[in-house]
Design a protein around this motif. Structure first.
Motif, PDB file in Angstrom:
ATOM      1  N   MET A  27     -10.405 108.051 -86.999  1.00 41.24           N
ATOM      2  CA  MET A  27      -9.485 107.055 -87.210  1.00 41.24           C
ATOM      3  C   MET A  27      -9.836 105.839 -88.079  1.00 41.24           C
ATOM      4  N   ARG A  28     -11.170 105.640 -87.757  1.00 39.17           N
ATOM      5  CA  ARG A  28     -12.003 104.689 -88.901  1.00 39.17           C
ATOM      6  C   ARG A  28     -11.561 105.131 -90.446  1.00 39.17           C
ATOM      7  N   ASN A  29     -11.795 106.748 -90.679  1.00 35.31           N
ATOM      8  CA  ASN A  29     -11.496 107.174 -91.996  1.00 35.31           C
ATOM      9  C   ASN A  29     -10.336 106.826 -92.379  1.00 35.31           C
ATOM     10  N   ILE A  30      -9.181 107.275 -91.622  1.00 31.87           N
ATOM     11  CA  ILE A  30      -7.903 106.769 -91.895  1.00 31.87           C
ATOM     12  C   ILE A  30      -7.562 105.741 -92.148  1.00 31.87           C
ATOM     13  N   ARG A  31      -8.077 104.623 -91.430  1.00 30.98           N
ATOM     14  CA  ARG A  31      -7.804 103.044 -91.540  1.00 30.98           C
ATOM     15  C   ARG A  31      -8.356 102.771 -92.981  1.00 30.98           C
ATOM     16  N   ALA A  32      -9.502 103.433 -93.355  1.00 32.72           N
ATOM     17  CA  ALA A  32     -10.166 102.857 -94.511  1.00 32.72           C
ATOM     18  C   ALA A  32      -9.465 103.568 -95.901  1.00 32.72           C
ATOM     19  N   ILE A  33      -8.972 104.700 -95.629  1.00 35.05           N
ATOM     20  CA  ILE A  33      -7.762 105.364 -96.792  1.00 35.05           C
ATOM     21  C   ILE A  33      -6.700 104.347 -96.803  1.00 35.05           C
ATOM     22  N   LEU A  34      -6.250 104.196 -95.776  1.00 34.56           N
ATOM     23  CA  LEU A  34      -5.131 103.376 -95.863  1.00 34.56           C
ATOM     24  C   LEU A  34      -5.068 102.165 -96.680  1.00 34.56           C
ATOM     25  N   ARG A  35      -6.231 101.380 -96.241  1.00 40.46           N
ATOM     26  CA  ARG A  35      -6.490 100.105 -96.870  1.00 40.46           C
ATOM     27  C   ARG A  35      -6.680 100.545 -98.409  1.00 40.46           C
ATOM     28  N   ARG A  36      -7.167 101.465 -98.953  1.00 35.69           N
ATOM     29  CA  ARG A  36      -7.484 101.650-100.230  1.00 35.69           C
ATOM     30  C   ARG A  36      -5.731 101.784-101.057  1.00 35.69           C
ATOM     31  N   ALA A  37      -4.923 102.255-100.130  1.00 38.73           N
ATOM     32  CA  ALA A  37      -3.527 102.218-100.509  1.00 38.73           C
ATOM     33  C   ALA A  37      -2.675 101.288-100.317  1.00 38.73           C
ATOM     34  N   ASP A  38      -3.394 100.165-100.086  1.00 37.39           N
ATOM     35  CA  ASP A  38      -2.569  98.710 -99.669  1.00 37.39           C
ATOM     36  C   ASP A  38      -1.620  99.491 -98.549  1.00 37.39           C
ATOM     37  N   ALA A  39      -2.134  99.887 -97.497  1.00 32.92           N
ATOM     38  CA  ALA A  39      -1.379  99.945 -96.433  1.00 32.92           C
ATOM     39  C   ALA A  39      -2.069  99.880 -95.141  1.00 32.92           C
ATOM     40  N   ASP A  40      -1.810  99.858 -94.108  1.00 37.70           N
ATOM     41  CA  ASP A  40      -2.427 100.041 -92.798  1.00 37.70           C
ATOM     42  C   ASP A  40      -1.981 100.808 -91.644  1.00 37.70           C
ATOM     43  N   LEU A  41      -2.396 100.838 -90.434  1.00 38.55           N
ATOM     44  CA  LEU A  41      -2.083 101.787 -89.426  1.00 38.55           C
ATOM     45  C   LEU A  41      -0.595 101.096 -88.804  1.00 38.55           C
ATOM     46  N   ALA A  42      -0.198 100.231 -88.994  1.00 36.42           N
ATOM     47  CA  ALA A  42       1.103  99.802 -88.592  1.00 36.42           C
ATOM     48  C   ALA A  42       2.235 100.485 -89.492  1.00 36.42           C
ATOM     49  N   ASP A  43       1.715 100.893 -90.661  1.00 32.49           N
ATOM     50  CA  ASP A  43       3.013 101.773 -91.619  1.00 32.49           C
ATOM     51  C   ASP A  43       3.033 103.120 -91.513  1.00 32.49           C
ATOM     52  N   VAL A  44       2.318 103.774 -90.362  1.00 28.41           N
ATOM     53  CA  VAL A  44       1.977 105.278 -90.143  1.00 28.41           C
ATOM     54  C   VAL A  44       3.365 105.483 -89.472  1.00 28.41           C
ATOM     55  N   VAL A  45       4.308 106.438 -89.902  1.00 24.30           N
ATOM     56  CA  VAL A  45       5.513 107.074 -89.446  1.00 24.30           C
ATOM     57  C   VAL A  45       5.371 108.391 -88.998  1.00 24.30           C
ATOM     58  N   ARG A  46       4.377 108.904 -89.274  1.00 21.23           N
ATOM     59  CA  ARG A  46       4.155 110.274 -88.816  1.00 21.23           C
ATOM     60  C   ARG A  46       2.694 110.891 -88.504  1.00 21.23           C
ATOM     61  N   VAL A  47       2.466 111.333 -87.496  1.00 21.14           N
ATOM     62  CA  VAL A  47       0.903 112.015 -87.263  1.00 21.14           C
ATOM     63  C   VAL A  47       1.003 113.339 -87.041  1.00 21.14           C
ATOM     64  N   ARG A  48       0.071 114.050 -87.560  1.00 19.89           N
ATOM     65  CA  ARG A  48      -0.225 115.521 -87.061  1.00 19.89           C
ATOM     66  C   ARG A  48      -1.541 115.638 -86.529  1.00 19.89           C
ATOM     67  N   VAL A  49      -1.822 116.159 -85.551  1.00 24.41           N
ATOM     68  CA  VAL A  49      -3.154 116.177 -84.965  1.00 24.41           C
ATOM     69  C   VAL A  49      -3.489 117.809 -84.859  1.00 24.41           C
ATOM     70  N   TYR A  50      -4.577 118.379 -85.435  1.00 22.01           N
ATOM     71  CA  TYR A  50      -5.030 119.612 -85.137  1.00 22.01           C
ATOM     72  C   TYR A  50      -6.158 119.619 -84.426  1.00 22.01           C
ATOM     73  N   LEU A  51      -6.179 120.393 -83.148  1.00 23.82           N
ATOM     74  CA  LEU A  51      -7.248 120.610 -82.459  1.00 23.82           C
ATOM     75  C   LEU A  51      -7.779 121.934 -82.238  1.00 23.82           C
ATOM     76  N   ALA A  52      -8.928 122.046 -82.672  1.00 23.00           N
ATOM     77  CA  ALA A  52      -9.741 123.514 -82.422  1.00 23.00           C
ATOM     78  C   ALA A  52      -9.419 124.033 -81.054  1.00 23.00           C
ATOM     79  N   ASP A  53      -9.501 123.146 -80.040  1.00 23.70           N
ATOM     80  CA  ASP A  53      -9.323 123.650 -78.482  1.00 23.70           C
ATOM     81  C   ASP A  53      -8.312 122.588 -77.911  1.00 23.70           C
ATOM     82  N   ALA A  54      -7.188 123.361 -77.312  1.00 25.20           N
ATOM     83  CA  ALA A  54      -6.156 122.637 -76.753  1.00 25.20           C
ATOM     84  C   ALA A  54      -6.691 121.669 -75.640  1.00 25.20           C
ATOM     85  N   ALA A  55      -7.721 122.200 -74.882  1.00 26.31           N
ATOM     86  CA  ALA A  55      -8.338 121.590 -73.687  1.00 26.31           C
ATOM     87  C   ALA A  55      -8.855 120.226 -74.008  1.00 26.31           C
ATOM     88  N   ASP A  56      -9.042 119.955 -75.290  1.00 24.87           N
ATOM     89  CA  ASP A  56      -9.469 118.501 -75.778  1.00 24.87           C
ATOM     90  C   ASP A  56      -8.425 117.554 -76.013  1.00 24.87           C
TER      91      ASP A  56
END
Length: 135
Positions: A65-94
């Motif tokens: 999430m820190r990495n994503i926030r930094a990338i968004l800042r470089r694109a003149d955006a922030d977390l409040a602009d996020v409309v879609r999230v995909r989370v990939y987990l190696a283990d569903a138990a996590d």
């Protein structure tokens, strides 16, 4: 690799990138900006300064999430602009450990979200997150 912009207005924010430790290297756009849209492909919990990867899924999630926030800042955006999230987990138990962290990050935003269990490219990775934002 410099900033490329095709006639449609699509431009990659970053050029070549590699996964820490040389595990993988590819010439791809890390982030694609198309008008008001920002597309951030799968992002993992690598420390962007030294390439370290925490062992714990919760810490990987926080670093991702820190990495994503930094990338968004470089694109003149922030977390409040996020409309879609995909989370990939190696283990569903996590999911039980990851969900509260993501809920805290996105609580006021409530983007559309999908979580998928699947193998990830680096065996150290426990989570990878991709987001779409609209600035």
């Amino acid at each position: 690799m410099g900033q490329f912009k095709d006639p449609s207005g699509t431009a990659p924010l970053d050029g070549a990138f590699g996964v820490a430790g040389g595990f993988a290297r590819a010439l791809v756009a890390r982030t694609l900006v198309n008008g008001r849209w920002v597309f951030i492909p799968g992002t993992a919990g690598y420390d962007q300064d030294g390439g370290a990867m925490p062992d714990d899924v919760a810490e990987q999630t926080r670093q991702t999430m820190r990495n994503i926030r930094a990338i968004l800042r470089r694109a003149d955006a922030d977390l409040a602009d996020v409309v879609r999230v995909r989370v990939y987990l190696a283990d569903a138990a996590d999911f039980a450990r990851v969900a509260p962290i993501l809920a805290e990050q996105f609580r006021d935003i409530q983007p559309a979200s999908t979580t998928i269990e699947c193998p990830l490219a680096d065996p150290r990775m426990k989570i990878e997150i991709e987001v779409t934002a609209r600035r």
